[in-house]
Design a protein around this motif. Structure first.
Motif, PDB file in Angstrom:
ATOM      1  N   THR A  25      -8.236   1.331   7.866  1.00 32.34           N
ATOM      2  CA  THR A  25      -7.237   1.764   8.342  1.00 32.34           C
ATOM      3  C   THR A  25      -6.868   1.206   9.762  1.00 32.34           C
ATOM      4  N   CYS A  26      -7.829   0.558  10.573  1.00 30.94           N
ATOM      5  CA  CYS A  26      -7.583   0.029  11.632  1.00 30.94           C
ATOM      6  C   CYS A  26      -6.775  -1.573  11.421  1.00 30.94           C
ATOM      7  N   LEU A  27      -7.239  -1.983  10.347  1.00 32.35           N
ATOM      8  CA  LEU A  27      -6.561  -3.201   9.915  1.00 32.35           C
ATOM      9  C   LEU A  27      -5.015  -2.839   9.338  1.00 32.35           C
ATOM     10  N   ARG A  28      -4.854  -1.554   8.864  1.00 34.37           N
ATOM     11  CA  ARG A  28      -3.522  -1.283   8.402  1.00 34.37           C
ATOM     12  C   ARG A  28      -2.667  -1.120   9.693  1.00 34.37           C
ATOM     13  N   ILE A  29      -3.284  -0.530  10.532  1.00 33.12           N
ATOM     14  CA  ILE A  29      -2.560  -0.061  12.008  1.00 33.12           C
ATOM     15  C   ILE A  29      -2.062  -1.240  12.451  1.00 33.12           C
ATOM     16  N   LEU A  30      -2.981  -2.322  12.753  1.00 29.54           N
ATOM     17  CA  LEU A  30      -2.826  -3.509  13.238  1.00 29.54           C
ATOM     18  C   LEU A  30      -1.749  -4.430  12.463  1.00 29.54           C
ATOM     19  N   GLU A  31      -1.612  -4.355  11.233  1.00 28.80           N
ATOM     20  CA  GLU A  31      -0.688  -5.055  10.299  1.00 28.80           C
ATOM     21  C   GLU A  31       0.561  -4.475  10.722  1.00 28.80           C
ATOM     22  N   GLY A  32       0.572  -2.788  10.862  1.00 27.67           N
ATOM     23  CA  GLY A  32       1.840  -2.366  11.088  1.00 27.67           C
ATOM     24  C   GLY A  32       2.343  -2.896  12.339  1.00 27.67           C
ATOM     25  N   ILE A  33       1.496  -2.835  13.396  1.00 29.55           N
ATOM     26  CA  ILE A  33       1.921  -3.364  14.671  1.00 29.55           C
ATOM     27  C   ILE A  33       2.541  -4.772  14.672  1.00 29.55           C
ATOM     28  N   TRP A  34       1.984  -5.632  13.892  1.00 29.35           N
ATOM     29  CA  TRP A  34       2.197  -7.032  13.817  1.00 29.35           C
ATOM     30  C   TRP A  34       3.776  -6.989  13.046  1.00 29.35           C
ATOM     31  N   VAL A 203       5.799  13.280  -2.878  1.00 31.80           N
ATOM     32  CA  VAL A 203       5.238  14.188  -2.322  1.00 31.80           C
ATOM     33  C   VAL A 203       4.538  15.198  -3.378  1.00 31.80           C
ATOM     34  N   LYS A 204       5.461  15.812  -4.267  1.00 29.97           N
ATOM     35  CA  LYS A 204       5.512  16.866  -5.077  1.00 29.97           C
ATOM     36  C   LYS A 204       4.235  16.304  -6.285  1.00 29.97           C
ATOM     37  N   ALA A 205       4.695  14.947  -6.629  1.00 32.10           N
ATOM     38  CA  ALA A 205       3.755  14.280  -7.508  1.00 32.10           C
ATOM     39  C   ALA A 205       2.317  14.226  -7.233  1.00 32.10           C
ATOM     40  N   ALA A 206       2.206  13.997  -5.766  1.00 32.43           N
ATOM     41  CA  ALA A 206       0.800  13.555  -5.257  1.00 32.43           C
ATOM     42  C   ALA A 206       0.078  15.154  -5.314  1.00 32.43           C
ATOM     43  N   GLU A 207       0.767  16.107  -4.990  1.00 32.48           N
ATOM     44  CA  GLU A 207       0.064  17.440  -4.810  1.00 32.48           C
ATOM     45  C   GLU A 207      -0.216  17.974  -6.206  1.00 32.48           C
ATOM     46  N   LEU A 208       0.666  17.558  -7.208  1.00 36.21           N
ATOM     47  CA  LEU A 208       0.283  17.862  -8.613  1.00 36.21           C
ATOM     48  C   LEU A 208      -0.949  17.218  -9.235  1.00 36.21           C
ATOM     49  N   ILE A 209      -1.330  16.071  -8.718  1.00 40.80           N
ATOM     50  CA  ILE A 209      -2.446  15.631  -9.094  1.00 40.80           C
ATOM     51  C   ILE A 209      -3.855  16.263  -8.327  1.00 40.80           C
ATOM     52  N   MET A 217      -0.551  13.867   4.395  1.00 40.87           N
ATOM     53  CA  MET A 217      -0.080  13.805   5.866  1.00 40.87           C
ATOM     54  C   MET A 217      -0.245  12.510   6.359  1.00 40.87           C
ATOM     55  N   TRP A 218      -1.538  11.864   5.864  1.00 43.83           N
ATOM     56  CA  TRP A 218      -2.024  10.387   6.461  1.00 43.83           C
ATOM     57  C   TRP A 218      -1.361   9.332   5.533  1.00 43.83           C
ATOM     58  N   ARG A 219      -1.098   9.655   4.154  1.00 43.63           N
ATOM     59  CA  ARG A 219      -0.761   8.533   3.386  1.00 43.63           C
ATOM     60  C   ARG A 219       0.881   8.604   3.108  1.00 43.63           C
ATOM     61  N   HIS A 220       1.447   9.738   3.310  1.00 43.30           N
ATOM     62  CA  HIS A 220       3.066   9.724   2.961  1.00 43.30           C
ATOM     63  C   HIS A 220       3.800  10.062   4.178  1.00 43.30           C
ATOM     64  N   ILE A 221       3.368  11.094   5.133  1.00 44.28           N
ATOM     65  CA  ILE A 221       4.212  11.633   6.079  1.00 44.28           C
ATOM     66  C   ILE A 221       3.982  10.548   7.293  1.00 44.28           C
ATOM     67  N   LEU A 222       2.915  10.324   7.543  1.00 40.75           N
ATOM     68  CA  LEU A 222       2.513   9.601   9.009  1.00 40.75           C
ATOM     69  C   LEU A 222       3.280   8.215   8.889  1.00 40.75           C
ATOM     70  N   PRO A 223       3.047   7.591   7.701  1.00 46.54           N
ATOM     71  CA  PRO A 223       3.761   5.978   7.795  1.00 46.54           C
ATOM     72  C   PRO A 223       5.357   6.362   7.894  1.00 46.54           C
TER      73      PRO A 223
ATOM     74  N   PRO B 111       9.412   4.889  -0.878  1.00 43.50           N
ATOM     75  CA  PRO B 111       9.967   3.443  -0.722  1.00 43.50           C
ATOM     76  C   PRO B 111       9.057   2.486   0.260  1.00 43.50           C
ATOM     77  N   ARG B 112       7.984   3.137   0.532  1.00 39.87           N
ATOM     78  CA  ARG B 112       7.051   2.495   1.403  1.00 39.87           C
ATOM     79  C   ARG B 112       5.861   1.826   0.605  1.00 39.87           C
ATOM     80  N   PHE B 113       5.766   2.472  -0.479  1.00 41.51           N
ATOM     81  CA  PHE B 113       4.389   2.109  -1.301  1.00 41.51           C
ATOM     82  C   PHE B 113       4.922   0.993  -2.124  1.00 41.51           C
TER      83      PHE B 113
END
Lengths: 389, 333
Positions: A25-34, A203-209, A217-223, B111-113
């Motif tokens: 996650t740290c790497l991902r955040i750094l990647e986002g900032i970069w 989001v509905k698809a992910a909830e369904l699984i 919140m972490w993977r779909h909404i925050l990004p 779209p971000r994935f």
């Protein structure tokens, strides 16, 4: 013994996997900032902001190396109220005899740190509460939004003045008070964004699984709101820096720290203008200006990158290009020839582009002058005809 | 013939309603009845069509079969397990073998994935796969739906509507579900790719023996790919049963009206167009008696008094209409 060892190993692998996740996650955040910095670098205003911020951060981090004197060290004080010289590039302060150039560099520390830390706290608070309100909904939403409504109508600065009087003037208090009242706007914006994303089918698809709320919140909404967060952090940081300077100027800042606002306050109270020491006012002023200006540039550039409607070269630039290339040339040519010019052409050519229509609707561009010219031209032509007849 | 088989999904008298916000304080709480007293059976390996106009409760009914929508009354069985009696954990486990394809491929992919992240998301949520395994599974699945494994690291914006729907299908199939809800999977796509996506769905059904619940308002598509169909109007079952029997002999006036609206490519063949009058009534205050009252071209006095029961008029063909008995009596006499 073996079982204990097995348990230990299990425990170790668990810790390792958790550490790995944190690292990723740290790497991902750094990647986002970069990637964000790269985007900004392509944008003209963003690049200006980035360069200035980099300069200020460099000053703040390496202040003890760059600054010729240490303003916190009482033994390094010189004669009071010296004019600029090679020893003291911006002279010394009238009240204490500290080197103003060194104070300017050290001042970047307090201004930037207060602005950035408060901005970050606001970003965390605003995003957490905004996402909670938008995603969970129900009574959580109601409570948070009512708090926002109440906080939004309270004027912040007078309240901050009162609070610093009561709680003291340490940095922690200033940060906390600004953060406590600054998160409301961000929470609102994020809430509305989250409510849009919440209903998306992915989001509905992910909830369904069977994805948990945290996962979504972490993977779909925050990004999806991260860019918005960065933008608003830059803008609120700029605002907080001005507010902090204002507080210091009023004598409500941290009395022990060297800050630009306090430099201004000292210069004012010691009558720097009276002695003609304009540099002692101009220096912190430029410092505040640069910090706020650069953060605003970054925030506005981010807004333009995010909002395609605001992208540069949209309305004004295109319409002017259009006018330059086609319309104006013909206007001048026809005026030189003295031949007829159709009055409709002005409205016609500008109506053809969507940007032109937008401008006409906004009243930014009025073709009245051109029409007047053509009308006159036609009138004079008619007069000539009459005369010849 | 179907009667001997065990149904995969069985609904018994399922009703769903949503509370409506009150206009005034202290008002009596009102409800929108989205689904009323629906019973149906979906058999393994078949494509079950769900037909009706917008807002008649098709999607709500589909959601109840997936266990996402809470029901007011009635029971839902999935492979002999009662979904309505399960707790959260059991439901989660049962849902592993159910999936869904959405109408709008544009909003169903984040779209971000990257494509890999989208398709492997179910695997990651379920857990227990290494990265290499996931990449291999995703690559195979992409080929399965007619894309190439090289598309894995591209983003949804690089693909056309039909290709996006293929990605959506790949995501739905990666966990090898037994039951798949297709919520109007082609209605948002260009007509030219309808057939491709439908053929893909049918090929995949043959290969993996998946049961489809196919929601559509396009009867021509339903006739082509479904084996059984349920015609819904206003939350109630109007006609239900074998596709061939219903299309050959539509008994309910609503079904007849829907049939007459099928677009025919045969210009010389002129068929009578049944036009419905009026509007869909307010779902808060449904008409007393048959739901189709007021719009039905063949209305009887009886229709306003009571609800017509769902009767089996021939094997695997059920109709809820009072007229049915009368039509038979007329033809007999």
């Amino acid at each position: 013994m073996k079982t204990i060892q097995g348990q230990d190993q299990e425990f170790a692998t668990k810790i390792l996997s958790v550490l790995k996740k944190i690292g990723i996650t740290c790497l991902r955040i750094l990647e986002g900032i970069w990637s964000f910095i790269k985007k900004l670098w392509k944008h003209k205003q963003g690049r200006v902001g980035l360069i200035i911020v980099a300069l200020l951060v460099f000053c703040a981090v390496f202040a003890p190396i760059i600054a010729p004197y240490n303003p916190y060290d009482v033994t390094q004080r010189a004669e009071k109220g010296l004019s600029p010289s090679w020893d003291h590039l911006l002279g010394t302060s009238i009240t204490t005899g500290q080197d103003i150039f060194s104070m300017l560099i050290y001042g970047a520390r307090s201004s930037l740190s207060i602005g950035l830390i408060t901005g970050l706290v606001i970003a965390v608070l605003g995003s957490l509460l905004g996402i909670a309100a938008g995603y969970i909904g129900g009574w959580v939403d109601t409570i948070i939004m009512r708090i926002v409504d109440i906080l939004l109508v309270i004027p912040t600065l007078p309240l901050v003045i009162v609070m610093t009087n009561v709680l003291g003037t340490s940095y922690a208090v200033i940060v906390l008070v600004f953060a406590a009242f600054g998160w409301t706007g961000l929470a609102r914006v994020i809430r509305s964004q989250v409510m849009l994303i919440k209903n998306a089918n992915y989001v509905k698809a992910a909830e369904l699984i069977g994805a948990s709320k945290w996962y979504i919140m972490w993977r779909h909404i925050l990004p999806a709101v991260s860019n918005l967060l960065i933008m608003s952090t830059a803008l609120t940081s700029a605002g907080i820096m001005v507010a902090e300077a204002g507080l210091s100027f009023l004598g409500l800042g941290n009395p022990e720290a060297v800050s630009w606002g306090k430099m201004l306050a000292d210069a004012q109270s010691s009558g720097a203008m009276l002695f003609g020491h304009w540099w002692s006012i101009l220096a912190p002023g430029i410092g505040i200006f640069l910090a706020v200006f650069s953060f605003m540039r970054i925030g506005l550039a981010m807004e333009e990158i995010l909002n395609p409607r605001m992208r540069k070269g949209s309305s004004m630039v295109k319409v002017f290009k259009h006018l330059n290339n086609k319309y104006l040339e013909e206007v001048f040519a026809s005026m030189d020839d003295g031949s007829k010019l159709k009055g409709e052409y002005a409205t016609c050519s500008i109506n053809e582009t969507p940007e032109g229509r937008e401008m006409l609707a906004c009243g930014e561009y009025a073709p009245s002058e051109e029409v007047a010219v053509t009308a006159n031209g036609e009138e004079s032509k008619r007069k000539e005809d009459d005369e010849s007849a | 013939m179907r009667k001997n088989e065990k149904p995969l999904i069985k609904l018994e008298n399922v009703s769903v309603s949503f509370p409506v916000k009150n206009d005034f304080p202290f008002q009596k709480k009102r409800y929108v009845r989205a689904v009323t007293d629906v019973s149906m059976e979906i058999y393994p390996g078949e494509t079950f069509g769900l037909v009706g106009e917008s807002g008649c409760g098709k999607s709500t009914l589909a959601n109840t079969t997936l266990g996402i929508q809470k029901v007011d009354s009635g029971k839902i069985f999935f492979e002999d397990q009662e979904l309505t009696a399960m707790d959260k954990k059991q439901l989660k486990a049962a849902r592993r073998s159910m999936q869904m394809i959405f109408q709008d491929p544009f909003s169903s992919l984040n779209p971000r994935f990257s494509v890999y992240e989208i398709i492997s998301e179910p695997l990651r949520i379920v857990g227990g796969y290494t990265r290499e395994q996931m990449r291999e599974l995703v690559g195979n699945m992409l080929q399965e739906v007619g894309l190439s494994a090289g598309d894995m690291d591209r983003f949804p914006s690089d693909f056309s509507g039909g290709q996006k729907q293929r990605i959506g299908i790949a995501r739905a199939l990666i966990l090898k579900p037994k039951y798949l809800v297709c919520d109007e999977p082609v209605s948002a796509l260009d007509v030219s790719v309808h057939a491709q996506i439908l053929n893909l769905l049918m090929d995949l059904q043959d290969k993996y023996h998946i049961t489809y619940l196919f929601i559509s308002h396009n009867l021509a598509v339903v006739k082509r790919i479904c084996s059984r169909v349920l015609v819904m109007y206003f939350g109630k079952v109007m006609e239900y049963g074998d596709v061939d029997k219903i299309f050959a002999n539509p008994v309910h006036p609503y079904t007849q009206a829907l049939m007459s609206a099928i677009f025919d490519t045969d210009i010389d063949h002129k068929h009578e167009r049944v036009r419905l009058k009026g509007e869909v009534p307010s779902p808060i205050n449904p008409p007393i008696g048959c739901r189709f009252c007021g719009r039905c071209p063949q209305e009887l006095d009886r229709c306003k008094e009571g609800d017509p029961p769902l009767l089996e008029i021939e094997e695997d063909h059920y109709v809820a209409c009072f007229r049915h008995g009368i039509v038979e009596a007329e033809t007999d006499g």
